[in-house]
Design an enzyme around this catalytic site. Structure first.
Site, mmCIF file in Angstrom:
data_model
loop_
_atom_site.group_PDB
_atom_site.id
_atom_site.type_symbol
_atom_site.label_atom_id
_atom_site.label_comp_id
_atom_site.label_asym_id
_atom_site.label_seq_id
_atom_site.Cartn_x
_atom_site.Cartn_y
_atom_site.Cartn_z
ATOM 1 N N TYR A 1 -11.129 -5.894 11.415
ATOM 2 C CA TYR A 1 -9.903 -5.091 11.555
ATOM 3 C C TYR A 1 -9.607 -4.803 13.031
ATOM 4 O O TYR A 1 -8.497 -5.019 13.514
ATOM 5 C CB TYR A 1 -10.057 -3.788 10.765
ATOM 6 N N ARG B 1 -15.096 13.167 15.491
ATOM 7 C CA ARG B 1 -13.896 12.353 15.670
ATOM 8 C C ARG B 1 -12.773 13.187 16.265
ATOM 9 O O ARG B 1 -12.715 14.393 16.073
ATOM 10 C CB ARG B 1 -13.405 11.790 14.325
ATOM 11 N N LYS C 1 -6.417 -6.012 15.614
ATOM 12 C CA LYS C 1 -5.570 -5.089 16.387
ATOM 13 C C LYS C 1 -5.578 -5.482 17.866
ATOM 14 O O LYS C 1 -4.548 -5.492 18.529
ATOM 15 C CB LYS C 1 -6.060 -3.646 16.214
ATOM 16 N N ASN D 1 -7.820 9.563 14.931
ATOM 17 C CA ASN D 1 -7.929 9.682 13.459
ATOM 18 C C ASN D 1 -6.790 10.505 12.884
ATOM 19 O O ASN D 1 -6.861 11.743 12.889
ATOM 20 C CB ASN D 1 -9.276 10.323 13.093
ATOM 21 N N ASN E 1 0.833 -1.211 0.000
ATOM 22 C CA ASN E 1 0.000 0.000 0.000
ATOM 23 C C ASN E 1 0.870 1.265 0.000
ATOM 24 O O ASN E 1 0.507 2.273 0.611
ATOM 25 C CB ASN E 1 -0.924 -0.016 1.229
ATOM 26 N N SER F 1 -5.175 0.920 17.492
ATOM 27 C CA SER F 1 -6.189 1.871 17.036
ATOM 28 C C SER F 1 -7.251 2.047 18.108
ATOM 29 O O SER F 1 -7.573 1.109 18.849
ATOM 30 C CB SER F 1 -6.838 1.298 15.774
HETATM 31 P P1 NAD Z 1 -0.371 2.455 5.297
HETATM 32 O O1 NAD Z 1 -1.119 1.428 4.541
HETATM 33 O O2 NAD Z 1 -0.090 3.765 4.626
HETATM 34 O O3 NAD Z 1 1.011 1.853 5.796
HETATM 35 C C1 NAD Z 1 1.193 0.497 6.061
HETATM 36 C C2 NAD Z 1 2.473 0.054 5.385
HETATM 37 O O4 NAD Z 1 2.669 -1.338 5.652
HETATM 38 C C3 NAD Z 1 2.434 0.234 3.872
HETATM 39 O O5 NAD Z 1 3.631 0.830 3.422
HETATM 40 C C4 NAD Z 1 2.298 -1.199 3.350
HETATM 41 O O6 NAD Z 1 2.890 -1.370 2.086
HETATM 42 C C5 NAD Z 1 3.011 -1.973 4.446
HETATM 43 N N1 NAD Z 1 2.580 -3.380 4.528
HETATM 44 C C6 NAD Z 1 1.308 -3.869 4.491
HETATM 45 N N2 NAD Z 1 1.328 -5.202 4.623
HETATM 46 C C7 NAD Z 1 2.625 -5.577 4.758
HETATM 47 C C8 NAD Z 1 3.278 -6.819 4.921
HETATM 48 N N3 NAD Z 1 2.580 -7.967 4.986
HETATM 49 N N4 NAD Z 1 4.618 -6.831 5.029
HETATM 50 C C9 NAD Z 1 5.335 -5.675 4.963
HETATM 51 N N5 NAD Z 1 4.774 -4.464 4.790
HETATM 52 C C10 NAD Z 1 3.425 -4.420 4.699
HETATM 53 O O7 NAD Z 1 -1.156 2.711 6.658
HETATM 54 P P2 NAD Z 1 -0.955 3.807 7.793
HETATM 55 O O8 NAD Z 1 -2.145 4.692 7.785
HETATM 56 O O9 NAD Z 1 0.393 4.400 7.707
HETATM 57 O O10 NAD Z 1 -1.092 2.884 9.063
HETATM 58 C C11 NAD Z 1 0.024 2.292 9.680
HETATM 59 C C12 NAD Z 1 -0.437 1.419 10.814
HETATM 60 O O11 NAD Z 1 -1.216 2.193 11.710
HETATM 61 C C13 NAD Z 1 -1.330 0.242 10.376
HETATM 62 O O12 NAD Z 1 -0.965 -0.897 11.138
HETATM 63 C C14 NAD Z 1 -2.717 0.701 10.720
HETATM 64 O O13 NAD Z 1 -3.567 -0.377 11.021
HETATM 65 C C15 NAD Z 1 -2.467 1.557 11.950
HETATM 66 N N6 NAD Z 1 -3.507 2.586 12.143
HETATM 67 C C16 NAD Z 1 -3.802 3.447 11.131
HETATM 68 C C17 NAD Z 1 -4.833 4.377 11.308
HETATM 69 C C18 NAD Z 1 -5.219 5.335 10.203
HETATM 70 O O14 NAD Z 1 -6.350 5.852 10.245
HETATM 71 N N7 NAD Z 1 -4.358 5.633 9.235
HETATM 72 C C19 NAD Z 1 -5.528 4.444 12.517
HETATM 73 C C20 NAD Z 1 -5.181 3.554 13.534
HETATM 74 C C21 NAD Z 1 -4.164 2.625 13.329
HETATM 75 N N1 UFG Z 2 -17.395 10.467 6.734
HETATM 76 C C1 UFG Z 2 -18.297 11.055 5.870
HETATM 77 N N2 UFG Z 2 -18.069 10.913 4.526
HETATM 78 C C2 UFG Z 2 -16.998 10.235 4.011
HETATM 79 C C3 UFG Z 2 -16.087 9.627 4.920
HETATM 80 C C4 UFG Z 2 -16.327 9.764 6.278
HETATM 81 O O1 UFG Z 2 -19.253 11.673 6.287
HETATM 82 O O2 UFG Z 2 -16.868 10.144 2.773
HETATM 83 C C5 UFG Z 2 -17.598 10.624 8.194
HETATM 84 C C6 UFG Z 2 -17.793 9.315 8.946
HETATM 85 O O3 UFG Z 2 -19.136 8.925 8.940
HETATM 86 C C7 UFG Z 2 -17.245 9.686 10.337
HETATM 87 C C8 UFG Z 2 -16.144 10.707 10.032
HETATM 88 O O4 UFG Z 2 -16.427 11.202 8.728
HETATM 89 O O5 UFG Z 2 -18.244 10.343 11.067
HETATM 90 C C9 UFG Z 2 -14.752 10.099 10.037
HETATM 91 O O6 UFG Z 2 -14.718 8.974 9.162
HETATM 92 P P1 UFG Z 2 -13.343 8.280 8.743
HETATM 93 O O7 UFG Z 2 -13.688 7.181 7.805
HETATM 94 O O8 UFG Z 2 -12.369 9.307 8.296
HETATM 95 O O9 UFG Z 2 -12.792 7.730 10.113
HETATM 96 P P2 UFG Z 2 -13.389 6.628 11.081
HETATM 97 O O10 UFG Z 2 -13.472 7.266 12.406
HETATM 98 O O11 UFG Z 2 -14.597 5.985 10.578
HETATM 99 O O12 UFG Z 2 -12.238 5.538 10.948
HETATM 100 C C10 UFG Z 2 -11.149 5.598 11.803
HETATM 101 C C11 UFG Z 2 -9.922 4.882 11.207
HETATM 102 C C12 UFG Z 2 -10.128 3.401 11.162
HETATM 103 C C13 UFG Z 2 -10.668 2.885 12.466
HETATM 104 C C14 UFG Z 2 -11.939 3.628 12.802
HETATM 105 C C15 UFG Z 2 -12.595 3.175 14.078
HETATM 106 O O13 UFG Z 2 -9.636 5.371 9.907
HETATM 107 O O14 UFG Z 2 -8.860 2.804 10.940
HETATM 108 O O15 UFG Z 2 -11.586 5.002 12.966
HETATM 109 O O16 UFG Z 2 -13.693 3.970 14.365
HETATM 110 F F1 UFG Z 2 -10.950 1.575 12.402
#
Ligand code: NAD
Ligand code: UFG
Length: 337
Positions: free
Chosen positions: A148, A230, A152, A178, A35, A124
């Site tokens: 998911y 959020r 975690k 977030n 990704n 998360s």
């Molecule tokens: P991201 O997808 O941008 O980064 C994840 C990275 O891991 C990518 O570079 C991907 O290529 C790599 N990857 C995936 N599977 C792999 C594998 N099997 N082996 C090696 N590399 C692999 O995501 P992010 O937003 O940077 O999130 C990073 C971490 O934080 C994730 O574990 C995600 O679950 C966690 N997290 C993200 C959010 C969010 O909203 N972005 C919120 C809470 C937790």
């Molecule tokens: N929303 C919209 N329109 C969109 C996208 C989102 O109205 O096109 C709203 C959602 O309903 C929510 C808020 O914007 O009220 C935030 O939504 P996000 O999808 O940006 O974020 P979430 O809080 O749903 O998701 C985040 C993380 C996930 C995690 C989740 C748990 O991105 O990794 O919180 O609640 F699992």
């Protein structure tokens, strides 16, 4: 410290590399680019003049991990590599358990082999599930609503048992709220592969003209303006929490969870308004039905991170919107441009 960063080419990982290098840590990235793209690491190198070694490999590949551990001998690991799309996790549960749980187990075995005893884990706020009370503190019951979220929580439990059984081990479980925003250089940011799942990248694509309108998922929640609230956190603040966690792990043992948020929730409409201000562009929107699995409000109590790790968020809502806009408008096709 020598820090192995799995998933270091991703959105949060790349920003964390910059902060680690800024504090004179040595870094090595393991990423399979599922990704992300290798060019991200080139950008990190050009922004820091720092040495970023990297290995293209899967976190479930024990052979690749063993070779990396022998070459780099990390003193700590930050484990970002994982799958993160809630909807996809419901359709592909086995993939999610495999990457997120088996990946963590494989990594721990490789760490154990060389005696590496410190891990910082990307968890998360989704592990909490439906709020029993708000703001969530770390003692809030955990009852994730998605596959998911369960992967975690399961990885957290594995790490907690590992830390309990392993002398001198430290597992820092960072429960992110977030993450939004981008690096001040506008050279790093979030680059969703196809259709953005999250609000901020979607708004940014509407503002830049890639999409016609934002769908607001529900305006009848029990919140001030009826839209979902959020706890958005700037990705640079989040990156800095990892540096604080590495420092904390140097002088503490055991497993410990920390909420990483600001404590100040914003609604969908407030995010749209902040983005209008930052971009000067209209954001057409349409109210749509609620999205399955969404809660009305999420809010972090991050006092533990401040008290124990000395970390606190410093960026404002306008910083989040302005940096997202600078990244999106400067890189309309993300890293592919
Ligand atoms: P991201 O997808 O941008 O980064 C994840 C990275 O891991 C990518 O570079 C991907 O290529 C790599 N990857 C995936 N599977 C792999 C594998 N099997 N082996 C090696 N590399 C692999 O995501 P992010 O937003 O940077 O999130 C990073 C971490 O934080 C994730 O574990 C995600 O679950 C966690 N997290 C993200 C959010 C969010 O909203 N972005 C919120 C809470 C937790
Ligand atoms: N929303 C919209 N329109 C969109 C996208 C989102 O109205 O096109 C709203 C959602 O309903 C929510 C808020 O914007 O009220 C935030 O939504 P996000 O999808 O940006 O974020 P979430 O809080 O749903 O998701 C985040 C993380 C996930 C995690 C989740 C748990 O991105 O990794 O919180 O609640 F699992």
């Amino acid at each position: 410290m020598r820090v192995l960063v799995t998933g270091g080419a991703g959105y949060i990982g790349s920003h964390t590399l910059i902060e680690l290098l800024g504090q004179a840590h040595e870094v090595c990235v393991l990423d399979n680019f599922h990704n992300s793209r290798p060019v991200v690491l080139d950008r990190v190198r050009s922004l820091t003049n720092g040495k970023v070694t990297s290995v293209t490999g899967d976190v479930r590949d024990r052979g690749a991990l063993d070779a990396l551990m022998d070459d780099f001998a990390p003193q700590a690991v930050i484990h970002f590599a994982g799958l993160k799309a809630v909807g996809e996790s419901q359709r592909q549960p086995v993939d999610y358990y495999d990457v997120n749980v088996t990946g963590t187990l494989t990594l721990l075995r490789a760490m154990d082999r060389i005696g590496c005893r410190r891990i910082i884990f990307s968890s998360s706020a989704t592990v909490y599930g439906e709020p029993v009370y708000l703001p969530y503190d770390e003692a809030h019951p955990t009852a994730p609503l998605s596959v998911y979220g369960r992967t975690k929580l399961m990885a957290e439990e594995v790490l907690t048992d590992w830390a309990r059984a392993t002398p001198e081990a430290t597992a820092v479980l960072l429960r992110y709220f977030n993450p939004v925003g981008a690096h001040a250089s506008a050279r790093l940011g979030e680059d969703p592969a196809d259709y953005p799942n999250n609000l901020m990248p979607f708004i940014a694509q509407v503002a830049v003209g890639k999409r016609d309108e934002l769908q607001v998922f529900g305006d009848d929640y029990p919140t001030d303006d009826g839209t979902g609230e959020r706890d958005y956190i700037h990705v640079v603040d989040l990156a800095r929490a990892h540096v604080a966690a590495v420092d904390w792990a140097e002088s503490n043992t055991g497993a410990r969870a920390f909420n990483i948020g600001t404590g100040q929730p914003y609604s969908v409409y407030q995010m749209v308004e902040a983005f209008r201000r930052a971009s000067g562009h209209p954001i057409p929107l349409r109210v749509a039905p609620r999205r399955d699995g969404d809660v009305a409000r999420m809010q972090a109590d991050s006092r533990r991170a401040e008290a124990e790790m000395g970390w606190r968020a410093t960026h404002t809502l306008d910083d989040m919107a302005a940096s997202t806009w600078a990244w999106q408008s400067g890189n309309p096709d993300g890293y592919g441009g």
